[in-house]
Design a protein around this motif. Structure first.
Motif, PDB file in Angstrom:
ATOM      1  N   SER A   1     -33.078  18.353   5.347  1.00 48.81           N
ATOM      2  CA  SER A   1     -32.165  19.457   5.119  1.00 48.81           C
ATOM      3  C   SER A   1     -30.606  18.680   4.772  1.00 48.81           C
ATOM      4  O   SER A   1     -30.220  17.860   5.118  1.00 48.81           O
ATOM      5  N   PHE A   2     -30.092  19.504   3.854  1.00 50.45           N
ATOM      6  CA  PHE A   2     -28.684  18.859   3.360  1.00 50.45           C
ATOM      7  C   PHE A   2     -27.734  19.741   3.849  1.00 50.45           C
ATOM      8  O   PHE A   2     -26.385  19.470   3.196  1.00 50.45           O
ATOM      9  N   PHE A   3     -27.819  20.538   4.613  1.00 50.44           N
ATOM     10  CA  PHE A   3     -26.647  21.650   5.088  1.00 50.44           C
ATOM     11  C   PHE A   3     -25.861  20.824   5.893  1.00 50.44           C
ATOM     12  O   PHE A   3     -24.635  20.755   5.981  1.00 50.44           O
ATOM     13  N   GLY A   4     -26.167  19.718   6.662  1.00 52.00           N
ATOM     14  CA  GLY A   4     -25.386  18.788   7.406  1.00 52.00           C
ATOM     15  C   GLY A   4     -25.326  17.462   7.186  1.00 52.00           C
ATOM     16  O   GLY A   4     -25.324  16.773   8.327  1.00 52.00           O
ATOM     17  N   GLY A   5     -26.003  17.264   6.011  1.00 55.68           N
ATOM     18  CA  GLY A   5     -26.393  15.820   5.937  1.00 55.68           C
ATOM     19  C   GLY A   5     -28.023  15.698   6.107  1.00 55.68           C
ATOM     20  O   GLY A   5     -28.562  16.734   6.581  1.00 55.68           O
ATOM     21  N   GLU A   6     -28.612  14.746   5.454  1.00 58.49           N
ATOM     22  CA  GLU A   6     -30.036  14.460   5.423  1.00 58.49           C
ATOM     23  C   GLU A   6     -30.478  14.199   6.542  1.00 58.49           C
ATOM     24  O   GLU A   6     -29.963  13.263   7.461  1.00 58.49           O
ATOM     25  N   VAL A   7     -31.345  14.826   7.388  1.00 61.64           N
ATOM     26  CA  VAL A   7     -31.671  14.595   8.626  1.00 61.64           C
ATOM     27  C   VAL A   7     -32.424  13.441   9.193  1.00 61.64           C
ATOM     28  O   VAL A   7     -32.379  12.520  10.272  1.00 61.64           O
ATOM     29  N   PHE A   8     -33.418  12.983   8.114  1.00 58.25           N
ATOM     30  CA  PHE A   8     -34.411  12.042   8.595  1.00 58.25           C
ATOM     31  C   PHE A   8     -34.046  10.847   7.758  1.00 58.25           C
ATOM     32  O   PHE A   8     -34.967   9.730   7.755  1.00 58.25           O
ATOM     33  N   LYS A   9     -33.038  10.793   6.926  1.00 58.62           N
ATOM     34  CA  LYS A   9     -32.857   9.346   6.150  1.00 58.62           C
ATOM     35  C   LYS A   9     -32.624   8.042   7.010  1.00 58.62           C
ATOM     36  O   LYS A   9     -33.275   7.194   6.723  1.00 58.62           O
ATOM     37  N   ASP A  10     -31.794   8.194   8.016  1.00 56.91           N
ATOM     38  CA  ASP A  10     -31.681   7.093   8.878  1.00 56.91           C
ATOM     39  C   ASP A  10     -32.333   7.246  10.337  1.00 56.91           C
ATOM     40  O   ASP A  10     -32.005   6.684  11.345  1.00 56.91           O
ATOM     41  N   HIS A  11     -33.515   7.858  10.273  1.00 64.44           N
ATOM     42  CA  HIS A  11     -34.387   8.358  11.539  1.00 64.44           C
ATOM     43  C   HIS A  11     -35.289   7.062  11.394  1.00 64.44           C
ATOM     44  O   HIS A  11     -36.174   7.202  10.458  1.00 64.44           O
ATOM     45  N   PHE A  12     -35.621   6.189  12.182  1.00 69.61           N
ATOM     46  CA  PHE A  12     -36.381   5.135  12.216  1.00 69.61           C
ATOM     47  C   PHE A  12     -37.144   5.155  13.540  1.00 69.61           C
ATOM     48  O   PHE A  12     -37.792   4.109  13.691  1.00 69.61           O
ATOM     49  N   LYS A  13     -37.527   6.226  14.298  1.00 69.86           N
ATOM     50  CA  LYS A  13     -38.273   6.117  15.373  1.00 69.86           C
ATOM     51  C   LYS A  13     -39.752   6.148  15.112  1.00 69.86           C
ATOM     52  O   LYS A  13     -39.989   6.592  14.146  1.00 69.86           O
ATOM     53  N   THR A  14     -40.517   5.728  15.976  1.00 76.32           N
ATOM     54  CA  THR A  14     -41.964   5.670  15.692  1.00 76.32           C
ATOM     55  C   THR A  14     -42.560   7.112  15.855  1.00 76.32           C
ATOM     56  O   THR A  14     -42.271   7.755  16.662  1.00 76.32           O
ATOM     57  N   GLY A  15     -43.360   7.356  14.922  1.00 79.45           N
ATOM     58  CA  GLY A  15     -44.248   8.530  14.883  1.00 79.45           C
ATOM     59  C   GLY A  15     -44.643   8.840  13.366  1.00 79.45           C
ATOM     60  O   GLY A  15     -44.563   8.114  12.489  1.00 79.45           O
ATOM     61  N   LEU A  16     -45.095   9.978  13.246  1.00 82.48           N
ATOM     62  CA  LEU A  16     -45.447  10.971  11.981  1.00 82.48           C
ATOM     63  C   LEU A  16     -44.306  11.657  11.318  1.00 82.48           C
ATOM     64  O   LEU A  16     -43.903  12.460  12.245  1.00 82.48           O
ATOM     65  N   TYR A  17     -44.331  11.667  10.178  1.00 80.02           N
ATOM     66  CA  TYR A  17     -43.682  12.788   9.372  1.00 80.02           C
ATOM     67  C   TYR A  17     -44.703  13.956   8.847  1.00 80.02           C
ATOM     68  O   TYR A  17     -45.593  13.485   8.406  1.00 80.02           O
ATOM     69  N   MET A  18     -44.383  15.124   9.257  1.00 75.73           N
ATOM     70  CA  MET A  18     -45.421  15.925   8.914  1.00 75.73           C
ATOM     71  C   MET A  18     -44.781  17.335   8.201  1.00 75.73           C
ATOM     72  O   MET A  18     -43.602  17.434   8.242  1.00 75.73           O
ATOM     73  N   CYS A  19     -45.522  18.179   7.461  1.00 78.11           N
ATOM     74  CA  CYS A  19     -45.005  19.019   6.498  1.00 78.11           C
ATOM     75  C   CYS A  19     -44.427  20.234   7.524  1.00 78.11           C
ATOM     76  O   CYS A  19     -45.384  20.535   8.430  1.00 78.11           O
ATOM     77  N   ALA A  20     -43.289  20.703   7.475  1.00 76.16           N
ATOM     78  CA  ALA A  20     -42.548  21.793   8.412  1.00 76.16           C
ATOM     79  C   ALA A  20     -43.479  22.896   8.087  1.00 76.16           C
ATOM     80  O   ALA A  20     -43.422  24.060   8.852  1.00 76.16           O
ATOM     81  N   GLN A  21     -44.101  23.306   6.899  1.00 78.55           N
ATOM     82  CA  GLN A  21     -44.656  24.539   6.645  1.00 78.55           C
ATOM     83  C   GLN A  21     -45.989  24.540   7.303  1.00 78.55           C
ATOM     84  O   GLN A  21     -46.625  25.487   7.753  1.00 78.55           O
ATOM     85  N   CYS A  22     -47.139  23.559   7.011  1.00 75.85           N
ATOM     86  CA  CYS A  22     -48.241  23.621   6.934  1.00 75.85           C
ATOM     87  C   CYS A  22     -48.765  22.762   8.400  1.00 75.85           C
ATOM     88  O   CYS A  22     -49.955  22.851   8.791  1.00 75.85           O
ATOM     89  N   GLY A  23     -47.949  21.725   8.752  1.00 77.75           N
ATOM     90  CA  GLY A  23     -48.256  20.850   9.687  1.00 77.75           C
ATOM     91  C   GLY A  23     -49.075  19.602   9.455  1.00 77.75           C
ATOM     92  O   GLY A  23     -49.628  18.841  10.253  1.00 77.75           O
ATOM     93  N   HIS A  24     -49.363  19.448   7.977  1.00 78.79           N
ATOM     94  CA  HIS A  24     -50.131  18.406   7.644  1.00 78.79           C
ATOM     95  C   HIS A  24     -49.527  17.160   7.567  1.00 78.79           C
ATOM     96  O   HIS A  24     -48.300  17.028   7.417  1.00 78.79           O
ATOM     97  N   GLN A  25     -50.293  16.219   8.048  1.00 76.18           N
ATOM     98  CA  GLN A  25     -49.638  14.656   8.514  1.00 76.18           C
ATOM     99  C   GLN A  25     -49.256  14.169   6.944  1.00 76.18           C
ATOM    100  O   GLN A  25     -50.210  13.949   6.228  1.00 76.18           O
ATOM    101  N   LEU A  26     -48.066  13.619   6.792  1.00 75.11           N
ATOM    102  CA  LEU A  26     -47.746  13.029   5.571  1.00 75.11           C
ATOM    103  C   LEU A  26     -47.576  11.463   5.474  1.00 75.11           C
ATOM    104  O   LEU A  26     -48.070  10.908   4.668  1.00 75.11           O
TER     105      LEU A  26
END
Length: 72
Positions: free
Chosen positions: A5-30
């Motif tokens: 999201s660029f509305f308030g800055g890119e949300v996940f650029k500096d996010h380094f917590k352990t986990g998976l990044y998934m598609c917000a539309q279909c839920g597929h693991q990316l």
């Protein structure tokens, strides 16, 4: 795919917590957080996808790819 999201800055650029990044539309693991790295672009960057067919990509300009969930 819309995990950024660029509305308030890119949300996940500096996010380094352990986990998976998934598609917000279909839920597929990316991507896994293990393949994420720091860079100068405003977009999150990864060295590899969860599965070989997790995303489809096309080159927008030399060296810059736009990716989408392959299940959208």
């Amino acid at each position: 795919m819309s995990f950024c999201s660029f509305f308030g800055g890119e949300v996940f650029k500096d996010h380094f917590k352990t986990g998976l990044y998934m598609c917000a539309q279909c839920g597929h693991q990316l991507f896994s957080s293990r393949s994420k790295y720091e860079h100068s672009s405003p977009w999150p960057a990864f060295t590899e996808t969860i599965l070989q067919d997790s995303v489809s990509k096309h080159e927008e300009r030399p060296g810059a790819f736009k990716v989408r969930s392959s299940h959208d």
